[in-house]
Design a protein around this motif. Structure first.
Motif, PDB file in Angstrom:
ATOM      1  N   MET A   1      -1.635  11.028   1.159  1.00 35.09           N
ATOM      2  CA  MET A   1      -1.932  10.679  -0.230  1.00 35.09           C
ATOM      3  C   MET A   1      -1.680   9.200  -0.486  1.00 35.09           C
ATOM      4  O   MET A   1      -2.444   8.538  -1.202  1.00 35.09           O
ATOM      5  N   SER A   2      -0.629   8.655   0.113  1.00 35.70           N
ATOM      6  CA  SER A   2      -0.344   7.225  -0.032  1.00 35.70           C
ATOM      7  C   SER A   2      -1.459   6.394   0.591  1.00 35.70           C
ATOM      8  O   SER A   2      -1.863   5.369   0.030  1.00 35.70           O
ATOM      9  N   ALA A   3      -1.951   6.826   1.733  1.00 39.23           N
ATOM     10  CA  ALA A   3      -3.057   6.114   2.383  1.00 39.23           C
ATOM     11  C   ALA A   3      -4.280   6.104   1.474  1.00 39.23           C
ATOM     12  O   ALA A   3      -4.974   5.083   1.366  1.00 39.23           O
ATOM     13  N   ALA A   4      -4.550   7.215   0.816  1.00 38.48           N
ATOM     14  CA  ALA A   4      -5.692   7.272  -0.103  1.00 38.48           C
ATOM     15  C   ALA A   4      -5.493   6.298  -1.277  1.00 38.48           C
ATOM     16  O   ALA A   4      -6.444   5.612  -1.678  1.00 38.48           O
ATOM     17  N   CYS A   5      -4.281   6.205  -1.790  1.00 37.27           N
ATOM     18  CA  CYS A   5      -4.003   5.274  -2.893  1.00 37.27           C
ATOM     19  C   CYS A   5      -4.176   3.823  -2.451  1.00 37.27           C
ATOM     20  O   CYS A   5      -4.750   3.009  -3.180  1.00 37.27           O
ATOM     21  N   VAL A   6      -3.695   3.490  -1.257  1.00 43.69           N
ATOM     22  CA  VAL A   6      -3.831   2.131  -0.744  1.00 43.69           C
ATOM     23  C   VAL A   6      -5.309   1.811  -0.513  1.00 43.69           C
ATOM     24  O   VAL A   6      -5.764   0.694  -0.786  1.00 43.69           O
ATOM     25  N   LEU A   7      -6.068   2.786  -0.042  1.00 44.51           N
ATOM     26  CA  LEU A   7      -7.500   2.569   0.157  1.00 44.51           C
ATOM     27  C   LEU A   7      -8.210   2.329  -1.181  1.00 44.51           C
ATOM     28  O   LEU A   7      -9.103   1.475  -1.273  1.00 44.51           O
ATOM     29  N   MET A   8      -7.819   3.058  -2.225  1.00 44.22           N
ATOM     30  CA  MET A   8      -8.407   2.819  -3.545  1.00 44.22           C
ATOM     31  C   MET A   8      -8.071   1.415  -4.049  1.00 44.22           C
ATOM     32  O   MET A   8      -8.904   0.756  -4.668  1.00 44.22           O
ATOM     33  N   LEU A   9      -6.862   0.950  -3.757  1.00 46.36           N
ATOM     34  CA  LEU A   9      -6.480  -0.409  -4.140  1.00 46.36           C
ATOM     35  C   LEU A   9      -7.340  -1.438  -3.395  1.00 46.36           C
ATOM     36  O   LEU A   9      -7.766  -2.447  -3.975  1.00 46.36           O
ATOM     37  N   ALA A  10      -7.629  -1.170  -2.127  1.00 43.24           N
ATOM     38  CA  ALA A  10      -8.497  -2.058  -1.358  1.00 43.24           C
ATOM     39  C   ALA A  10      -9.905  -2.086  -1.959  1.00 43.24           C
ATOM     40  O   ALA A  10     -10.521  -3.162  -2.067  1.00 43.24           O
TER      41      ALA A  10
ATOM     42  N   ALA B   1      -8.943 -12.093  -2.154  1.00 50.07           N
ATOM     43  CA  ALA B   1      -9.033 -10.671  -2.509  1.00 50.07           C
ATOM     44  C   ALA B   1      -9.684  -9.873  -1.383  1.00 50.07           C
ATOM     45  O   ALA B   1      -9.255  -8.755  -1.066  1.00 50.07           O
ATOM     46  N   ARG B   2     -10.716 -10.448  -0.761  1.00 50.07           N
ATOM     47  CA  ARG B   2     -11.352  -9.759   0.372  1.00 50.07           C
ATOM     48  C   ARG B   2     -10.400  -9.648   1.559  1.00 50.07           C
ATOM     49  O   ARG B   2     -10.354  -8.622   2.232  1.00 50.07           O
ATOM     50  N   ALA B   3      -9.651 -10.707   1.837  1.00 55.60           N
ATOM     51  CA  ALA B   3      -8.678 -10.661   2.929  1.00 55.60           C
ATOM     52  C   ALA B   3      -7.598  -9.619   2.628  1.00 55.60           C
ATOM     53  O   ALA B   3      -7.194  -8.851   3.510  1.00 55.60           O
ATOM     54  N   GLY B   4      -7.153  -9.571   1.378  1.00 50.29           N
ATOM     55  CA  GLY B   4      -6.178  -8.551   0.977  1.00 50.29           C
ATOM     56  C   GLY B   4      -6.745  -7.153   1.111  1.00 50.29           C
ATOM     57  O   GLY B   4      -6.046  -6.228   1.534  1.00 50.29           O
ATOM     58  N   ALA B   5      -8.014  -6.993   0.766  1.00 51.68           N
ATOM     59  CA  ALA B   5      -8.658  -5.687   0.896  1.00 51.68           C
ATOM     60  C   ALA B   5      -8.732  -5.257   2.356  1.00 51.68           C
ATOM     61  O   ALA B   5      -8.509  -4.087   2.679  1.00 51.68           O
ATOM     62  N   LEU B   6      -9.012  -6.206   3.247  1.00 49.65           N
ATOM     63  CA  LEU B   6      -9.037  -5.890   4.673  1.00 49.65           C
ATOM     64  C   LEU B   6      -7.656  -5.458   5.160  1.00 49.65           C
ATOM     65  O   LEU B   6      -7.519  -4.454   5.859  1.00 49.65           O
ATOM     66  N   LEU B   7      -6.635  -6.208   4.762  1.00 45.72           N
ATOM     67  CA  LEU B   7      -5.276  -5.851   5.151  1.00 45.72           C
ATOM     68  C   LEU B   7      -4.889  -4.477   4.603  1.00 45.72           C
ATOM     69  O   LEU B   7      -4.316  -3.647   5.324  1.00 45.72           O
ATOM     70  N   LEU B   8      -5.217  -4.221   3.347  1.00 43.44           N
ATOM     71  CA  LEU B   8      -4.898  -2.918   2.750  1.00 43.44           C
ATOM     72  C   LEU B   8      -5.643  -1.789   3.457  1.00 43.44           C
ATOM     73  O   LEU B   8      -5.096  -0.700   3.644  1.00 43.44           O
ATOM     74  N   THR B   9      -6.891  -2.035   3.858  1.00 42.27           N
ATOM     75  CA  THR B   9      -7.651  -1.023   4.578  1.00 42.27           C
ATOM     76  C   THR B   9      -7.005  -0.711   5.921  1.00 42.27           C
ATOM     77  O   THR B   9      -6.894   0.456   6.323  1.00 42.27           O
ATOM     78  N   LEU B  10      -6.555  -1.761   6.626  1.00 43.44           N
ATOM     79  CA  LEU B  10      -5.863  -1.544   7.902  1.00 43.44           C
ATOM     80  C   LEU B  10      -4.564  -0.769   7.703  1.00 43.44           C
ATOM     81  O   LEU B  10      -4.244   0.145   8.485  1.00 43.44           O
ATOM     82  N   LEU B  11      -3.821  -1.109   6.668  1.00 42.03           N
ATOM     83  CA  LEU B  11      -2.578  -0.385   6.383  1.00 42.03           C
ATOM     84  C   LEU B  11      -2.851   1.069   6.009  1.00 42.03           C
ATOM     85  O   LEU B  11      -2.112   1.974   6.420  1.00 42.03           O
ATOM     86  N   ALA B  12      -3.905   1.299   5.236  1.00 40.98           N
ATOM     87  CA  ALA B  12      -4.263   2.669   4.869  1.00 40.98           C
ATOM     88  C   ALA B  12      -4.650   3.460   6.114  1.00 40.98           C
ATOM     89  O   ALA B  12      -4.271   4.627   6.268  1.00 40.98           O
ATOM     90  N   GLY B  13      -5.395   2.825   7.026  1.00 44.59           N
ATOM     91  CA  GLY B  13      -5.764   3.494   8.277  1.00 44.59           C
ATOM     92  C   GLY B  13      -4.548   3.827   9.113  1.00 44.59           C
ATOM     93  O   GLY B  13      -4.430   4.923   9.670  1.00 44.59           O
ATOM     94  N   ALA B  14      -3.607   2.880   9.213  1.00 41.95           N
ATOM     95  CA  ALA B  14      -2.382   3.125   9.983  1.00 41.95           C
ATOM     96  C   ALA B  14      -1.569   4.256   9.358  1.00 41.95           C
ATOM     97  O   ALA B  14      -1.049   5.126  10.073  1.00 41.95           O
ATOM     98  N   ALA B  15      -1.472   4.270   8.048  1.00 40.88           N
ATOM     99  CA  ALA B  15      -0.734   5.346   7.371  1.00 40.88           C
ATOM    100  C   ALA B  15      -1.426   6.693   7.584  1.00 40.88           C
ATOM    101  O   ALA B  15      -0.759   7.716   7.775  1.00 40.88           O
ATOM    102  N   ALA B  16      -2.750   6.693   7.551  1.00 38.53           N
ATOM    103  CA  ALA B  16      -3.483   7.948   7.766  1.00 38.53           C
ATOM    104  C   ALA B  16      -3.287   8.469   9.189  1.00 38.53           C
ATOM    105  O   ALA B  16      -3.106   9.669   9.399  1.00 38.53           O
ATOM    106  N   VAL B  17      -3.300   7.562  10.181  1.00 41.05           N
ATOM    107  CA  VAL B  17      -3.080   7.974  11.568  1.00 41.05           C
ATOM    108  C   VAL B  17      -1.674   8.532  11.731  1.00 41.05           C
ATOM    109  O   VAL B  17      -1.464   9.580  12.362  1.00 41.05           O
ATOM    110  N   LEU B  18      -0.697   7.858  11.163  1.00 44.09           N
ATOM    111  CA  LEU B  18       0.681   8.338  11.244  1.00 44.09           C
ATOM    112  C   LEU B  18       0.825   9.686  10.545  1.00 44.09           C
ATOM    113  O   LEU B  18       1.491  10.601  11.063  1.00 44.09           O
TER     114      LEU B  18
END
Length: 143
Positions: free
Chosen positions: A64-73, A115-132
């Protein structure tokens, strides 16, 4: 010539204060309820079963946290697109918590790039959280 100022929205400030107060109260209530639940559950289950249950719970919460971070991205990407379209930051229709100097053209484009760079970073973090979370849930990997 003084810089153009995007004025703060007092109603947004009040709304944010109310939402934050309610979020803190909800967090306290959830924490107390969890402490009560874990105390009662620990007495009923074996240690191994309790650990498995907690892994599943943490995995679901991480998903659920990964989904929230992805929405922020996605929000950051939409904001960047709006900045590029209007060549202005903050956007004309946006509501701000405080008075903000308006940035235009090159300065606004730099903010859109950030903002785009932040979105990329947030997407990577969301992916890592989803994998974990996937691993914690013990789900099989897609083929």
């Amino acid at each position: 010539m003084p810089p153009e100022i995007h004025p703060a929205d007092p109603r947004l400030r009040r709304t944010l204060a109310i939402v934050m107060a309610l979020a803190v109260l909800a967090a306290i209530a959830v924490t107390l309820a969890f402490r009560h639940w874990i105390g009662a559950t620990a007495d009923l289950l074996s240690t191994e079963r309790l650990i498995a249950l907690l892994r599943q719970l943490i995995g679901a919460l991480m998903m659920m946290s990964a989904a929230c971070v992805l929405m922020l991205a996605l929000h950051a990407l939409r904001s960047a697109a709006g900045i590029d379209r209007e060549r202005r930051w903050p956007l004309a229709a946006s509501r701000t918590l405080r008075d903000v100097p308006v940035r235009r053209d090159a300065a606004a484009r730099r903010i859109a790039r950030a903002a785009r760079a932040g979105a990329l970073l947030l997407t990577l973090l969301a992916g890592a959280a989803a994998v974990l979370a996937w691993r914690l849930l013990g789900l099989p990997w897609p083929a």
